[in-house]
Design a protein around this motif. Structure first.
Motif, PDB file in Angstrom:
ATOM      1  N   SER A 170      33.880 -28.153  -2.583  1.00  0.00           N
ATOM      2  CA  SER A 170      33.085 -29.567  -1.586  1.00  0.00           C
ATOM      3  C   SER A 170      33.436 -29.772  -0.133  1.00  0.00           C
ATOM      4  O   SER A 170      34.822 -29.124   0.151  1.00  0.00           O
ATOM      5  CB  SER A 170      33.552 -31.090  -2.501  1.00  0.00           C
ATOM      6  OG  SER A 170      33.075 -31.785  -1.142  1.00  0.00           O
ATOM      7  N   ARG A 171      32.207 -29.789   0.221  1.00  0.00           N
ATOM      8  CA  ARG A 171      32.387 -30.410   1.761  1.00  0.00           C
ATOM      9  C   ARG A 171      32.369 -31.646   2.356  1.00  0.00           C
ATOM     10  O   ARG A 171      32.644 -32.081   2.965  1.00  0.00           O
ATOM     11  CB  ARG A 171      30.542 -30.161   2.134  1.00  0.00           C
ATOM     12  CG  ARG A 171      30.015 -28.249   3.225  1.00  0.00           C
ATOM     13  CD  ARG A 171      29.919 -27.431   0.926  1.00  0.00           C
ATOM     14  NE  ARG A 171      29.487 -26.455   1.440  1.00  0.00           N
ATOM     15  CZ  ARG A 171      29.279 -25.588   0.808  1.00  0.00           C
ATOM     16  NH1 ARG A 171      29.404 -25.571  -0.883  1.00  0.00           N
ATOM     17  NH2 ARG A 171      28.423 -24.239   0.626  1.00  0.00           N
ATOM     18  N   LYS A 172      32.751 -32.739   1.254  1.00  0.00           N
ATOM     19  CA  LYS A 172      33.164 -33.581   1.238  1.00  0.00           C
ATOM     20  C   LYS A 172      34.484 -33.850   1.686  1.00  0.00           C
ATOM     21  O   LYS A 172      35.308 -33.147   1.751  1.00  0.00           O
ATOM     22  CB  LYS A 172      33.336 -34.756  -0.024  1.00  0.00           C
ATOM     23  CG  LYS A 172      31.856 -34.690  -0.405  1.00  0.00           C
ATOM     24  CD  LYS A 172      30.969 -35.471   0.647  1.00  0.00           C
ATOM     25  CE  LYS A 172      29.135 -35.969  -0.704  1.00  0.00           C
ATOM     26  NZ  LYS A 172      28.534 -36.595   0.237  1.00  0.00           N
ATOM     27  N   ILE A 191      39.889 -28.537  -8.003  1.00  0.00           N
ATOM     28  CA  ILE A 191      40.428 -28.189  -9.426  1.00  0.00           C
ATOM     29  C   ILE A 191      40.882 -25.973  -8.839  1.00  0.00           C
ATOM     30  O   ILE A 191      39.935 -26.426  -8.713  1.00  0.00           O
ATOM     31  CB  ILE A 191      39.217 -28.297 -10.246  1.00  0.00           C
ATOM     32  CG1 ILE A 191      38.814 -30.320 -10.429  1.00  0.00           C
ATOM     33  CG2 ILE A 191      39.648 -27.375 -11.002  1.00  0.00           C
ATOM     34  CD1 ILE A 191      38.298 -30.653 -11.845  1.00  0.00           C
ATOM     35  N   GLU A 192      41.655 -26.259  -9.461  1.00  0.00           N
ATOM     36  CA  GLU A 192      42.320 -24.844  -8.618  1.00  0.00           C
ATOM     37  C   GLU A 192      41.996 -24.224 -10.166  1.00  0.00           C
ATOM     38  O   GLU A 192      41.508 -23.830 -10.816  1.00  0.00           O
ATOM     39  CB  GLU A 192      43.697 -24.650  -8.736  1.00  0.00           C
ATOM     40  CG  GLU A 192      44.605 -25.623  -7.722  1.00  0.00           C
ATOM     41  CD  GLU A 192      43.476 -24.645  -6.269  1.00  0.00           C
ATOM     42  OE1 GLU A 192      43.804 -23.472  -5.962  1.00  0.00           O
ATOM     43  OE2 GLU A 192      43.766 -25.807  -5.307  1.00  0.00           O
ATOM     44  N   ILE A 193      41.125 -22.689  -9.850  1.00  0.00           N
ATOM     45  CA  ILE A 193      41.778 -21.995 -10.303  1.00  0.00           C
ATOM     46  C   ILE A 193      41.836 -21.365 -11.422  1.00  0.00           C
ATOM     47  O   ILE A 193      43.457 -20.974 -11.023  1.00  0.00           O
ATOM     48  CB  ILE A 193      40.517 -20.311  -9.570  1.00  0.00           C
ATOM     49  CG1 ILE A 193      38.975 -20.466  -8.969  1.00  0.00           C
ATOM     50  CG2 ILE A 193      40.135 -19.115 -10.445  1.00  0.00           C
ATOM     51  CD1 ILE A 193      38.923 -19.019  -7.947  1.00  0.00           C
ATOM     52  N   GLY A 194      41.953 -21.344 -12.613  1.00  0.00           N
ATOM     53  CA  GLY A 194      42.989 -20.826 -13.667  1.00  0.00           C
ATOM     54  C   GLY A 194      43.562 -22.350 -14.312  1.00  0.00           C
ATOM     55  O   GLY A 194      44.378 -22.418 -15.399  1.00  0.00           O
ATOM     56  N   ALA A 195      42.509 -23.141 -14.169  1.00  0.00           N
ATOM     57  CA  ALA A 195      43.210 -25.189 -14.543  1.00  0.00           C
ATOM     58  C   ALA A 195      42.335 -24.923 -15.803  1.00  0.00           C
ATOM     59  O   ALA A 195      41.412 -24.151 -15.867  1.00  0.00           O
ATOM     60  CB  ALA A 195      42.383 -25.754 -13.424  1.00  0.00           C
ATOM     61  N   ARG A 210      23.294 -27.583  -1.053  1.00  0.00           N
ATOM     62  CA  ARG A 210      22.849 -29.119  -1.179  1.00  0.00           C
ATOM     63  C   ARG A 210      23.366 -30.111  -1.839  1.00  0.00           C
ATOM     64  O   ARG A 210      22.722 -31.358  -1.043  1.00  0.00           O
ATOM     65  CB  ARG A 210      20.872 -28.673  -2.720  1.00  0.00           C
ATOM     66  CG  ARG A 210      20.641 -29.568  -3.362  1.00  0.00           C
ATOM     67  CD  ARG A 210      19.601 -28.930  -4.052  1.00  0.00           C
ATOM     68  NE  ARG A 210      19.073 -29.677  -4.462  1.00  0.00           N
ATOM     69  CZ  ARG A 210      17.218 -30.411  -5.572  1.00  0.00           C
ATOM     70  NH1 ARG A 210      17.212 -28.810  -5.678  1.00  0.00           N
ATOM     71  NH2 ARG A 210      16.945 -30.605  -5.810  1.00  0.00           N
ATOM     72  N   THR A 211      24.355 -30.091  -2.335  1.00  0.00           N
ATOM     73  CA  THR A 211      24.984 -30.898  -2.447  1.00  0.00           C
ATOM     74  C   THR A 211      26.418 -31.983  -1.998  1.00  0.00           C
ATOM     75  O   THR A 211      26.472 -32.934  -1.787  1.00  0.00           O
ATOM     76  CB  THR A 211      25.193 -31.552  -4.228  1.00  0.00           C
ATOM     77  OG1 THR A 211      26.031 -30.569  -4.197  1.00  0.00           O
ATOM     78  CG2 THR A 211      23.897 -31.406  -5.477  1.00  0.00           C
ATOM     79  N   GLN A 212      26.756 -30.522  -1.185  1.00  0.00           N
ATOM     80  CA  GLN A 212      27.716 -30.889  -0.943  1.00  0.00           C
ATOM     81  C   GLN A 212      29.301 -31.303  -1.117  1.00  0.00           C
ATOM     82  O   GLN A 212      30.244 -31.726  -1.183  1.00  0.00           O
ATOM     83  CB  GLN A 212      27.729 -32.449  -0.216  1.00  0.00           C
ATOM     84  CG  GLN A 212      26.596 -32.356   1.212  1.00  0.00           C
ATOM     85  CD  GLN A 212      27.340 -30.615   2.225  1.00  0.00           C
ATOM     86  OE1 GLN A 212      28.225 -30.607   3.389  1.00  0.00           O
ATOM     87  NE2 GLN A 212      26.726 -29.686   1.911  1.00  0.00           N
ATOM     88  N   LEU A 213      29.026 -31.212  -2.960  1.00  0.00           N
ATOM     89  CA  LEU A 213      29.867 -31.456  -3.828  1.00  0.00           C
ATOM     90  C   LEU A 213      30.681 -30.204  -4.716  1.00  0.00           C
ATOM     91  O   LEU A 213      30.142 -28.650  -4.682  1.00  0.00           O
ATOM     92  CB  LEU A 213      29.184 -32.075  -5.275  1.00  0.00           C
ATOM     93  CG  LEU A 213      28.726 -33.003  -5.383  1.00  0.00           C
ATOM     94  CD1 LEU A 213      28.210 -33.988  -6.186  1.00  0.00           C
ATOM     95  CD2 LEU A 213      29.772 -34.400  -3.773  1.00  0.00           C
TER      96      LEU A 213
END
Length: 270
Positions: free
Chosen positions: A141-143, A149-153, A117-120
């Motif tokens: 994000s589709r932008k 931000i990586e998984i595990g951050a 919906r937001t492309q974020l």
């Protein structure tokens, strides 16, 4: 907690043994679990002697077992202090396990719809026992220009929106809430929150909590945008869906929505 989990796994294994026609447990695995359990309960780690004593192992047995665990990445060794601690491989295993828990599984379809919906970018963030936060799932994000931000951050316990969302529904939480931003009363009244430029200039974040069986936040779903990609007006336009998603994910994962959490008249999922 680790001892309780070990007992639960033991009972589950006993049940499985009956289905498999019987069989003996493997002592080396039990010893490995005891070593990990001991290190999990000692933040500063332990020496070989301390581990052998705590796990009721002969020193030679402990030495061979621990050397293998270090080689496999399950535990680490500091040659300066001569102490062992939990290893980096456990972080990967832990993240993999957490991402398969019920709240994250139930949250993913709602995260995907928010991102569509937001492309974020949409992140699922886990509050940890020591007060910090860890990103455990994400939808990109589709932008063209986006926040990565990586998984595990990891995020500090003072992270602006995250700490406020936890504190709004759990006054005993270890997070430290910075001055400013949405108040506890405002967050509870809305069911979600947003901050604009508090993490860093131009980075805006909106998010809502998912609740555990006791009505405390166990997961935070956040939406990240740069500048005009996520404005107060955008967040207001998402309000009903954020509340709906929080209630739905909580219910479907066996949690309990607090009695004063807002309702929404929106029936469609998006």
């Amino acid at each position: 907690m680790a001892n309780g989990l070990s007992r639960q796994h033991g009972r589950a294994l006993d049940d499985d043994v009956d289905e498999q026609g019987g069989g003996a447990l493997v002592p080396a695995v039990s010893r490995t679990v005891r070593v990990l359990d001991t290190l999990a309960r000692n933040v500063g780690g332990a020496t070989l002697t301390e581990l052998a004593k705590s796990c009721s192992l002969a020193k030679s047995t402990a030495s061979n077992l621990i050397r293998t665990m270090v080689t496999e990445g399950l535990i680490s060794y500091d040659s300066e202090t001569r102490r062992y601690n939990l290893g980096p491989l456990l972080v990967e295993y832990g993240i993999a396990a957490v991402t398969r828990t019920t709240p994250v599984t139930e949250a993913r379809p709602y995260m995907e719809r928010l991102a569509e919906r937001t492309q974020l970018a949409c992140l699922a963030i886990q509050p940890m026992p020591d007060g910090h936060f860890t990103a455990i799932a994400k939808i990109e994000s589709r932008k063209d220009i986006k926040i990565t931000i990586e998984i595990g951050a990891r995020f500090d316990r003072t992270a602006p929106l995250l700490s406020r969302l936890i504190a709004a529904w759990d006054e005993s939480a270890k997070q430290v809430v910075r001055p400013g931003g949405p108040s506890r009363a405002e967050l509870r009244a809305n069911g979600f929150g947003a901050v604009f430029g508090e993490y860093r200039p131009e980075l805006n974040v909106a998010g809502f909590p998912v609740f555990d069986r006791d009505g405390y936040p166990c997961l935070l779903i956040t939406l990240l945008g740069i500048g005009a990609d996520l404005t107060p007006q955008d967040v207001e336009g998402l309000a009903d869906y954020l509340v709906l998603a929080a209630r739905a994910i909580t219910a479907r994962s066996g949690g309990q929505v607090p009695a004063d959490y807002p309702e929404t008249a929106e029936e469609s999922v998006i």
